[in-house]
Scaffold this active site. Structure first.
Site, PDB file in Angstrom:
ATOM      1  N   GLN A   8       3.961  17.631  14.861  1.00 19.50           N
ATOM      2  CA  GLN A   8       4.522  18.689  15.927  1.00 19.50           C
ATOM      3  C   GLN A   8       6.079  19.051  15.855  1.00 19.50           C
ATOM      4  O   GLN A   8       6.441  19.683  16.638  1.00 19.50           O
ATOM      5  CB  GLN A   8       4.232  18.159  17.267  1.00 19.50           C
ATOM      6  CG  GLN A   8       2.387  18.439  17.540  1.00 19.50           C
ATOM      7  CD  GLN A   8       1.753  19.535  17.586  1.00 19.50           C
ATOM      8  OE1 GLN A   8       2.566  20.663  17.537  1.00 19.50           O
ATOM      9  NE2 GLN A   8       0.512  19.805  17.259  1.00 19.50           N
TER      10      GLN A   8
ATOM     11  N   HIS B 172      -1.558  11.096  19.173  1.00 19.15           N
ATOM     12  CA  HIS B 172      -2.739  11.903  18.837  1.00 19.15           C
ATOM     13  C   HIS B 172      -3.792  10.827  18.353  1.00 19.15           C
ATOM     14  O   HIS B 172      -3.153   9.580  17.828  1.00 19.15           O
ATOM     15  CB  HIS B 172      -2.212  12.737  17.692  1.00 19.15           C
ATOM     16  CG  HIS B 172      -3.202  13.531  17.402  1.00 19.15           C
ATOM     17  ND1 HIS B 172      -4.252  13.252  16.551  1.00 19.15           N
ATOM     18  CD2 HIS B 172      -3.360  14.981  17.717  1.00 19.15           C
ATOM     19  CE1 HIS B 172      -5.023  14.348  16.237  1.00 19.15           C
ATOM     20  NE2 HIS B 172      -4.506  15.580  16.900  1.00 19.15           N
TER      21      HIS B 172
ATOM     22  N   CYS C 214      -7.077  15.767  21.446  1.00 18.04           N
ATOM     23  CA  CYS C 214      -7.071  14.794  20.708  1.00 18.04           C
ATOM     24  C   CYS C 214      -6.000  13.795  21.204  1.00 18.04           C
ATOM     25  O   CYS C 214      -5.526  12.868  20.516  1.00 18.04           O
ATOM     26  CB  CYS C 214      -6.773  14.930  19.265  1.00 18.04           C
ATOM     27  SG  CYS C 214      -8.128  16.031  18.332  1.00 18.04           S
TER      28      CYS C 214
ATOM     29  N   LYS D 165       0.807  23.187  10.041  1.00 17.98           N
ATOM     30  CA  LYS D 165       1.590  23.572  11.504  1.00 17.98           C
ATOM     31  C   LYS D 165       2.789  24.033  11.278  1.00 17.98           C
ATOM     32  O   LYS D 165       3.715  24.222  12.016  1.00 17.98           O
ATOM     33  CB  LYS D 165       1.751  22.149  12.198  1.00 17.98           C
ATOM     34  CG  LYS D 165       0.116  21.642  12.694  1.00 17.98           C
ATOM     35  CD  LYS D 165       0.486  20.608  13.352  1.00 17.98           C
ATOM     36  CE  LYS D 165      -0.831  19.949  13.604  1.00 17.98           C
ATOM     37  NZ  LYS D 165      -2.017  20.296  14.693  1.00 17.98           N
TER      38      LYS D 165
ATOM     39  N   ASP E 207       5.151  10.298  13.379  1.00 23.32           N
ATOM     40  CA  ASP E 207       4.086  11.160  13.198  1.00 23.32           C
ATOM     41  C   ASP E 207       4.727  12.241  13.588  1.00 23.32           C
ATOM     42  O   ASP E 207       5.042  12.846  14.576  1.00 23.32           O
ATOM     43  CB  ASP E 207       2.769  11.028  14.132  1.00 23.32           C
ATOM     44  CG  ASP E 207       1.922  12.358  14.378  1.00 23.32           C
ATOM     45  OD1 ASP E 207       2.300  13.178  13.700  1.00 23.32           O
ATOM     46  OD2 ASP E 207       0.991  12.060  14.827  1.00 23.32           O
TER      47      ASP E 207
HETATM   48  N1  C6P Z   1      -2.757  18.360  16.506  1.00 22.72           N
HETATM   49  C1  C6P Z   1      -3.514  20.071  18.107  1.00 22.72           C
HETATM   50  O1  C6P Z   1      -4.211  21.145  18.463  1.00 22.72           O
HETATM   51  P1  C6P Z   1      -4.016  17.323  10.991  1.00 22.72           P
HETATM   52  O2  C6P Z   1      -5.229  17.651  11.726  1.00 22.72           O
HETATM   53  O3  C6P Z   1      -4.231  16.196  10.213  1.00 22.72           O
HETATM   54  O4  C6P Z   1      -3.376  18.477  10.499  1.00 22.72           O
HETATM   55  O5  C6P Z   1      -2.927  16.746  12.295  1.00 22.72           O
HETATM   56  C2  C6P Z   1      -3.362  15.772  13.211  1.00 22.72           C
HETATM   57  C3  C6P Z   1      -2.263  15.713  14.198  1.00 22.72           C
HETATM   58  C4  C6P Z   1      -1.709  14.498  14.082  1.00 22.72           C
HETATM   59  N2  C6P Z   1      -0.565  14.199  15.105  1.00 22.72           N
HETATM   60  C5  C6P Z   1      -0.243  15.093  16.052  1.00 22.72           C
HETATM   61  C6  C6P Z   1       0.804  15.023  16.907  1.00 22.72           C
HETATM   62  C7  C6P Z   1      -0.941  16.255  16.115  1.00 22.72           C
HETATM   63  O6  C6P Z   1      -0.756  17.062  17.153  1.00 22.72           O
HETATM   64  C8  C6P Z   1      -1.995  16.507  15.171  1.00 22.72           C
HETATM   65  C9  C6P Z   1      -2.961  17.567  15.288  1.00 22.72           C
HETATM   66  C10 C6P Z   1      -3.727  19.618  16.638  1.00 22.72           C
HETATM   67  O7  C6P Z   1      -2.634  19.420  18.886  1.00 22.72           O
HETATM   68  C11 C6P Z   1      -4.975  19.366  16.185  1.00 22.72           C
HETATM   69  S1  C6P Z   1      -5.989  18.317  17.276  1.00 22.72           S
END
Ligand code: C6P
Length: 397
Positions: free
Chosen positions: A194, A118, A355, A217, A191
């Site tokens: 997910q 991401h 992203c 999430k 990270d």
């Molecule tokens: N992915 C998706 O629709 P935040 O925005 O800080 O809570 O998470 C960022 C982030 C970091 N790593 C991974 C693997 C992610 O999937 C995400 C967030 C969302 O896939 C929003 S782009």
């Protein structure tokens, strides 16, 4: 109470049809107990923590610190002070990239990431001045571990990879990735954005040095996340932001810093959201992470077999180890058009590059349509997705 009844938003009507919410990888919906915890906090407990001598401040501080211990136990961290509350995964990774680089970067530094990161696990390292060395992956979406081993050089400072890809759904072999990095004396950031709502995470068994995730999430509120870091590293690393709470003593000549975890929590945190996160963990533990995972696996299998019947469908991400993310394109149709038409049927999916622009470049596509499942989704909802796609395909030609 029936599990779906705990999610009032699932009764919302969109364009005259009952909502089918399949955008769970972007954010999950919130159960009543999380909503009630937020409401209850602002009705009866709201106050600033770690500061006041009064009853509410003491009570709110206790609740906040209890959630820290809850998170510690949820991911099996060794110490509660290894849990730092942030605004989300993005802030967690930025914190590590900024602080770790101040301590360990020398001016000529490489970070190994995966090719399926991401943007929030790419850009913070670039901002820190690193050169990125991405691990390639196969057409199915499986990381090439032989290529990974060859990426290590004397300049490698850290490996930063996701546990699960938000676009392909691949569950990466992070234990193996961590062991290989440690054999090179290189620490690893995972990270877990997910993974946290689908997999049982044990940071000690994994041996990772940092593990980052977002509350929203995993059925919790937006605006709260976690950065787990190993005590030895966190003690070595400088603060990320300066302000209240992160200090021990301040003068105009010299400031000393607070102990862990407060050194990394400058300013007033999102107390109500942390308390909501605690309720989300209670919800997940009551349902059971294994139960959640097996329900989602079953939905993924069903959706994959149903959608595969559609003419011109191409699925991106077919690794043998996957969570409940189904990314696809249909013929030459632009993903945005498919998403907009699905919305007309009351079905919420995400479209675009999610992203993860390097993944789109790898496949030479503009983006995908992504359906992602959570514990409250049903086979009937998959049927509605399939039925809507059957209606949509002729409109796209
Ligand atoms: N992915 C998706 O629709 P935040 O925005 O800080 O809570 O998470 C960022 C982030 C970091 N790593 C991974 C693997 C992610 O999937 C995400 C967030 C969302 O896939 C929003 S782009």
């Amino acid at each position: 109470m029936n599990l779906r009844d705990q999610f009032p938003i699932l009764d919302v009507t969109v364009h005259g049809r009952q909502l089918v919410y399949l955008d769970n990888a972007a954010t999950t919906q919130k159960p009543l107990r999380v909503i009630a915890a937020l409401d209850g906090y602002y009705r009866t407990l709201n106050s600033n923590i770690h500061r006041g001598a009064h009853h509410l401040a003491t009570e709110a501080t206790e609740r906040y610190e209890m959630v820290r211990r809850q998170v510690q136990s949820f991911i099996n961290a060794r110490y509660h002070h290894e849990i730092v509350f942030t605004r989300g995964t993005t802030e967690s990774i930025n914190l590590v990239a900024s602080s770790f680089s101040h301590r360990y970067f020398t001016g000529d530094d490489e970070v190994i990431v995966s090719g399926m990161e991401h943007h929030s696990d790419i850009v913070p390292w670039q901002l820190a001045g690193a050169t990125l060395r991405p691990i390639p992956f196969s057409d199915e979406g499986v990381l090439d571990l032989e290529a990974y081993e060859k990426l290590f050089t004397l300049k490698t400072r850290i490996v930063a990879v996701n546990h699960v890809s938000n676009t392909l759904g691949t569950i990466n072999p992070i234990k193996r990735i961590i062991d290989i990095a440690h054999a090179h004396n290189v620490p690893v950031l995972i990270d877990g954005a997910q993974a946290i709502s689908h997999l049982k995470v044990d940071v000690q068994a994994l041996g990772c040095d940092f593990y980052c995730f977002s509350g929203h999430k995993m059925y919790g509120p937006m605006g709260v996340g976690v950065m787990y870091g190993r005590e030895e590293l966190l003690n070595e690393m400088p603060p990320y932001q300066g302000g209240g709470e992160m200090i021990e003593n301040v003068s105009f000549e010299r400031t000393t810093y607070n102990a862990l975890p407060f050194k990394f929590e400058a300013g007033t945190p999102s107390v109500g959201d942390v308390i909501g996160l605690g309720e989300a963990i209670n919800f997940m533990q009551e349902v059971g992470v294994e139960t959640i995972a097996s329900h989602e696996d079953e939905l993924l299998r069903y959706a994959t077999s149903m959608l595969s019947q559609l003419p011109g469908l191409c699925i991106y991400g077919t690794a043998p180890e996957k969570t409940s993310v189904l990314s696809f394109l249909i013929g030459d149709a632009h993903p945005y058009d498919v998403g907009t038409l699905l919305d007309q049927f009351g079905i919420a999916v995400r479209t675009g590059h999610h992203c993860t622009q390097p993944i789109m470049d790898r496949y030479g596509i503009p983006g995908t349509v992504r359906a992602s499942f959570a514990v409250y989704n049903t086979h009937e909802e998959v049927d509605r997705l399939f039925g809507a796609m059957q209606r949509i395909i002729p409109m796209l030609q």
